[in-house]
Design an enzyme around this catalytic site. Structure first.
Site, PDB file in Angstrom:
ATOM      1  N   GLY A 218       4.408  -0.938  11.592  1.00  0.00           N
ATOM      2  CA  GLY A 218       5.429   0.048  11.902  1.00  0.00           C
ATOM      3  C   GLY A 218       6.167   0.486  10.650  1.00  0.00           C
ATOM      4  O   GLY A 218       5.601   0.550   9.552  1.00  0.00           O
ATOM      5  N   SER A 219       7.461   0.732  10.789  1.00  0.00           N
ATOM      6  CA  SER A 219       8.218   1.384   9.714  1.00  0.00           C
ATOM      7  C   SER A 219       8.471   0.527   8.487  1.00  0.00           C
ATOM      8  O   SER A 219       8.903   1.054   7.461  1.00  0.00           O
ATOM      9  CB  SER A 219       9.546   1.901  10.258  1.00  0.00           C
ATOM     10  OG  SER A 219       9.330   2.981  11.150  1.00  0.00           O
ATOM     11  N   VAL A 220       8.221  -0.799   8.537  1.00  0.00           N
ATOM     12  CA  VAL A 220       8.343  -1.559   7.287  1.00  0.00           C
ATOM     13  C   VAL A 220       7.305  -1.083   6.275  1.00  0.00           C
ATOM     14  O   VAL A 220       7.485  -1.224   5.063  1.00  0.00           O
ATOM     15  CB  VAL A 220       8.226  -3.087   7.516  1.00  0.00           C
ATOM     16  CG1 VAL A 220       9.402  -3.610   8.320  1.00  0.00           C
ATOM     17  CG2 VAL A 220       6.909  -3.463   8.164  1.00  0.00           C
TER      18      VAL A 220
END
Length: 484
Positions: A218-220
């Protein structure tokens, strides 16, 4: 001598030669493979007949052998078994050595490793019983306990690293298990425990921190995308980029929305720094298509994606797919599509930023000790790769700091220090709650610890989960334990 007798004599001679060849093969050339067979009870009994080395944290055993009054003579014990199960693994008469260091460092613990040759000679000369080597780990016991308590009964994993050395300070996978029944000498107990553990749908024996079915980050993963953008020389933290509420993707009817369904900034525009702070999908999706899949994959590889590592347990390589079309590039740039990562890899990514752009090779064993506590070998920090230039690392640090100070990661803050971080909320299955991620390091201006946390399917928060609210506080607890 008549012909029948000559033929019989020749046959007898050939049989004797065949017997000699067969016995020589078995004793000299085939002995190793026969000894290594799992079902070879004689080898197993011989191994159990001597004391196995300890696994230590701060000099205290988390795995040790104790004498027992039965044919096996020694039995393995695991103090704080649930806390350290995925680090120790198990050493079982029924199922051998596996699941952690018991398997990965078996030759050292059993005393058969080549590093211990001179020690074995010294033991023979001195008339001492041979014993295995002991392993002193890099684990910070307070950080490990903090990870256990903060993650609680939720499924997921926590990893903490020393950014400057690659030393693993904490590694916990949940659910955990107790290896003690597997090493029991009581009839039927190991078999029943094995059946229960291997049949459990939650897979407690899988070390989620380094293996298993890897997670979409995801956004990491936007840290990788931002690094690729800055390293290209075409973008700066204050570069203005498109940031609409929904990004219209080419070649497909599917679009890429922001999680709050709102634009990233006025006029559907946002700087790269603002997009990181707010975790804007549309800005990073746009960047992914502009940079291209090859650039994303190359930058990810500099952080360690694709590397086959051992710590010494084998680490499943994290991956970024090849041959991406434009919609897939946009999805990959926000850590979706077929991007997959271990929590260890995400911790390495943050540690690389923290360490002025240099990723250190992770390791779990600080030193190997002989039975007399002499040091046989000592870990030496080793550079794995340069992920980004020092200036890029500085820019990423500033952007990640704003995430925790006033962005999506405020719940990862640690009192009295400055934290740099990135949140992630990763979709992984139709109708399932998203995985919650947080990664970061502290203190931001003099990093001592880098952390990655994943909580499967939002944990106790379920579909209401976000990386900041669920994984952020877990990261803060582990960081605080290390820094105190």
């Amino acid at each position: 001598m008549n012909e029948p007798i000559r033929r019989l004599s020749l046959l007898a001679g050939l049989l004797v030669v065949a017997l000699l060849v067969a016995s020589t093969w078995i004793q000299a050339l085939g002995a190793g493979s026969l000894n290594d067979r799992p079902g070879n009870q004689r080898t197993a009994l011989a191994n159990y007949g001597q004391e196995r080395g300890q696994i230590l944290i701060d000099g205290k055993p988390i795995a040790r052998s104790v004498p027992v009054d039965d044919a096996l003579r020694w039995q393995r014990q695991y103090p704080e078994a649930q806390t350290y199960a995925h680090l120790t693994g198990y050493y079982s008469f029924e199922y051998g050595a596996g699941g952690g260091l018991e398997g990965a460092a078996n030759s050292l613990l059993s005393g058969t490793d080549d590093q211990l040759f001179y020690g074995r000679i010294a033991d023979i000369i001195a008339g001492r019983k041979p014993t295995g080597a002991s392993l002193e780990l890099t684990i910070d016991a307070r950080a490990q306990q903090a990870a256990v308590q903060a993650l609680g009964g939720q499924r997921g994993a926590v990893v903490a690293l020393d950014p400057s050395t690659g030393a693993i300070l904490a590694m916990y996978s949940s659910p955990s298990y107790d290896p003690s029944p597997l090493v029991s000498h009581a009839e039927g107990v190991p078999q029943e425990a094995w059946k229960q553990l291997t049949g459990d749908e939650s897979q407690p024996m899988v070390n989620r921190a380094i293996a298993g079915n890897l997670y979409p980050p995801g956004s990491v993963f936007k840290v990788v995308t931002a690094a690729a953008a800055l390293e290209s020389g075409d973008y700066e933290p204050d570069s203005e980029l498109p940031g609409p509420a929904i990004l219209d993707l080419p070649q497909t009817e599917s679009d890429l929305p922001n999680s709050d369904k709102a634009p990233c900034g006025p006029g559907d525009q946002a700087t790269l720094a603002t997009a990181m702070q707010k975790s804007c999908n549309t800005t990073f999706g746009y960047l992914g298509m502009e940079l291209g899949g090859d650039a994303l994959r190359e930058q990810a590889s500099k952080f360690g994606f694709g590397d086959s590592l051992d710590i010494p347990m084998a680490v499943t390589p994290s991956t970024v797919p090849t041959e991406l079309n434009e919609p897939q590039e946009a999805q990959a740039a926000v850590g979706q599509y077929d991007v997959r990562a271990t929590p260890l890899q995400i911790a390495m990514m943050s540690a690389g930023v923290a360490n002025d752009g240099v990723v250190m090779r992770p390791h779990l064993v600080e030193k190997v000790q002989g039975s007399d506590l002499s040091t046989i070998s000592q870990a030496r920090p080793e550079q794995l790769s340069r992920a980004v230039a020092p200036e890029t690392a500085r820019q990423l640090t500033e952007m990640m700091t704003s995430v925790v100070e006033s962005g999506t990661g405020t719940q990862a803050a640690v009192p009295g220090t400055t934290v740099a971080g990135k949140t992630g909320t990763a979709q992984h299955a139709e109708g399932a709650a998203p995985h919650a991620w947080f990664t970061g390091f502290a203190p931001a201006d003099n990093p001592k610890v880098a952390v990655a946390v994943v909580v499967e399917s939002g944990g106790s928060a379920g579909s209401q989960a976000s990386g900041g609210s669920v994984a952020g506080p877990i990261s803060a607890a582990v960081m605080q334990a290390v820094l105190q």
